[in-house]
Design a protein around this motif. Sequence first.
Motif, PDB file in Angstrom:
ATOM      1  N   GLY A 110       0.882  -1.209  -0.001  1.00  0.00           N
ATOM      2  CA  GLY A 110       0.122   0.010   0.032  1.00  0.00           C
ATOM      3  C   GLY A 110       0.650   1.322   0.042  1.00  0.00           C
ATOM      4  N   ASP A 111       2.177   1.223   0.365  1.00  0.00           N
ATOM      5  CA  ASP A 111       3.138   2.453   0.421  1.00  0.00           C
ATOM      6  C   ASP A 111       4.418   1.736  -0.037  1.00  0.00           C
ATOM      7  OD1 ASP A 111       4.421   4.616   0.698  1.00  0.00           O
ATOM      8  OD2 ASP A 111       4.329   4.783   2.808  1.00  0.00           O
ATOM      9  N   PRO A 112       4.684   1.844  -1.597  1.00  0.00           N
ATOM     10  CA  PRO A 112       5.929   1.435  -1.792  1.00  0.00           C
ATOM     11  C   PRO A 112       6.978   2.164  -1.407  1.00  0.00           C
ATOM     12  CG  PRO A 112       4.470   2.111  -3.960  1.00  0.00           C
ATOM     13  CD  PRO A 112       3.637   2.175  -2.579  1.00  0.00           C
ATOM     14  N   THR A 113       6.845   3.304  -1.050  1.00  0.00           N
ATOM     15  CA  THR A 113       8.308   4.414  -0.686  1.00  0.00           C
ATOM     16  C   THR A 113       8.591   3.810   0.762  1.00  0.00           C
ATOM     17  OG1 THR A 113       6.553   5.869   0.285  1.00  0.00           O
ATOM     18  CG2 THR A 113       7.032   6.200  -2.005  1.00  0.00           C
ATOM     19  N   ALA A 114       7.877   3.058   1.345  1.00  0.00           N
ATOM     20  CA  ALA A 114       8.218   2.633   2.717  1.00  0.00           C
ATOM     21  C   ALA A 114       8.629   1.202   2.694  1.00  0.00           C
ATOM     22  CB  ALA A 114       6.974   2.706   3.714  1.00  0.00           C
ATOM     23  N   ARG A 115       9.541   0.986   3.580  1.00  0.00           N
ATOM     24  CA  ARG A 115      10.082  -0.456   3.688  1.00  0.00           C
ATOM     25  C   ARG A 115       9.663  -1.299   5.184  1.00  0.00           C
ATOM     26  NH1 ARG A 115      11.529  -1.622  -1.157  1.00  0.00           N
ATOM     27  NH2 ARG A 115      12.705  -3.473  -0.560  1.00  0.00           N
ATOM     28  N   GLU A 116       9.607  -2.588   4.663  1.00  0.00           N
ATOM     29  CA  GLU A 116       9.574  -3.672   5.628  1.00  0.00           C
ATOM     30  C   GLU A 116      10.702  -4.221   5.751  1.00  0.00           C
ATOM     31  OE1 GLU A 116       6.975  -4.651   7.816  1.00  0.00           O
ATOM     32  OE2 GLU A 116       5.163  -3.303   7.020  1.00  0.00           O
ATOM     33  N   LEU A 117      11.527  -4.443   6.975  1.00  0.00           N
ATOM     34  CA  LEU A 117      12.683  -4.812   7.300  1.00  0.00           C
ATOM     35  C   LEU A 117      12.436  -6.293   7.900  1.00  0.00           C
ATOM     36  CD1 LEU A 117      14.091  -2.006   9.224  1.00  0.00           C
ATOM     37  CD2 LEU A 117      14.095  -2.282   6.824  1.00  0.00           C
ATOM     38  N   GLU A 118      13.072  -7.389   7.190  1.00  0.00           N
ATOM     39  CA  GLU A 118      12.981  -8.680   7.803  1.00  0.00           C
ATOM     40  C   GLU A 118      14.072  -8.906   8.987  1.00  0.00           C
ATOM     41  OE1 GLU A 118      12.923 -13.017   5.665  1.00  0.00           O
ATOM     42  OE2 GLU A 118      14.952 -12.315   5.779  1.00  0.00           O
ATOM     43  N   TYR A 119      13.437  -9.500   9.957  1.00  0.00           N
ATOM     44  CA  TYR A 119      14.305  -9.947  11.291  1.00  0.00           C
ATOM     45  C   TYR A 119      14.106 -11.428  11.474  1.00  0.00           C
ATOM     46  CZ  TYR A 119      15.000  -5.195  13.134  1.00  0.00           C
ATOM     47  OH  TYR A 119      15.386  -4.014  13.213  1.00  0.00           O
ATOM     48  N   ALA A 120      15.066 -12.223  11.916  1.00  0.00           N
ATOM     49  CA  ALA A 120      15.179 -13.393  11.902  1.00  0.00           C
ATOM     50  C   ALA A 120      15.756 -14.156  13.253  1.00  0.00           C
ATOM     51  CB  ALA A 120      15.467 -14.043  10.838  1.00  0.00           C
ATOM     52  N   VAL A 121      15.475 -15.420  13.639  1.00  0.00           N
ATOM     53  CA  VAL A 121      16.452 -15.960  14.552  1.00  0.00           C
ATOM     54  C   VAL A 121      16.543 -17.203  13.903  1.00  0.00           C
ATOM     55  CG1 VAL A 121      14.199 -16.583  16.289  1.00  0.00           C
ATOM     56  CG2 VAL A 121      16.641 -16.588  17.184  1.00  0.00           C
ATOM     57  N   ALA A 122      17.772 -17.855  14.116  1.00  0.00           N
ATOM     58  CA  ALA A 122      17.829 -19.304  13.602  1.00  0.00           C
ATOM     59  C   ALA A 122      17.637 -20.148  14.780  1.00  0.00           C
ATOM     60  CB  ALA A 122      19.406 -19.510  13.245  1.00  0.00           C
ATOM     61  N   ARG A 123      17.294 -21.419  14.286  1.00  0.00           N
ATOM     62  CA  ARG A 123      16.931 -22.579  15.210  1.00  0.00           C
ATOM     63  C   ARG A 123      18.234 -22.629  16.257  1.00  0.00           C
ATOM     64  NH1 ARG A 123      13.463 -26.455  14.631  1.00  0.00           N
ATOM     65  NH2 ARG A 123      13.719 -28.088  16.092  1.00  0.00           N
ATOM     66  N   PRO A 124      17.865 -22.684  17.414  1.00  0.00           N
ATOM     67  CA  PRO A 124      18.953 -22.902  18.623  1.00  0.00           C
ATOM     68  C   PRO A 124      19.637 -24.146  18.517  1.00  0.00           C
ATOM     69  CG  PRO A 124      16.644 -23.127  19.415  1.00  0.00           C
ATOM     70  CD  PRO A 124      16.640 -22.746  18.247  1.00  0.00           C
TER      71      PRO A 124
END
Length: 185
Positions: free
Chosen positions: A171-185
């Motif tokens: 809905g707003d291609p000028t804004a960004r979503e940042l991916e965060y992750a945590v790997a399997r322990p």
Amino acid sequence: MDYVIRPVRADEWQLVKELRLAALQDPAAPVAFLETYEQGLEQSDELWRERTVGGSEAGDGGVRQFVAEAPDGSWAGSVTVLIERPDGEVRFGTPADVHQAHVVGVFVRPEARGGGVAEELFRAGMDWAWSLGEPRIARVRLYVHENNPRASAFYRRIGFVPTGETVPMQGDPTARELEYAVARP
């Protein structure tokens, strides 16, 4: 903490709806959710029923919604965990190249924030994802709007790290979503 953290039950669609609508009225909603309050109101009761069954233990196992239930039965917050497989549907972001879980719909009511509710909801969701059988989940990911520093700080505090992956905000291609992750322990 006086909350019970548990999966939603298939018949709790009205509580799921009420909590989601409360989330969509939160001041952070425009950068936290891909749905507006008005869109949530327009959803049929049948959709809310299907959504609730899908996230319950009665569902197909590809989605689980966890809630924090107070002693009086009210709900203080929720997280939903979606399972993404390399050969499955792309729900958001880039296609999965590993078996992963994707956290969405994170919300804790303002009066319950800061007391460990969010941490416990995440713990339950991640424990569920890690407990699934073969093929094992390799990581848990989520996306956060670039203008949501409170959420970003929380995710970092509980072990999520930025991956460098970004996608345009729906809905707003000028804004960004940042991916965060945590790997399997």
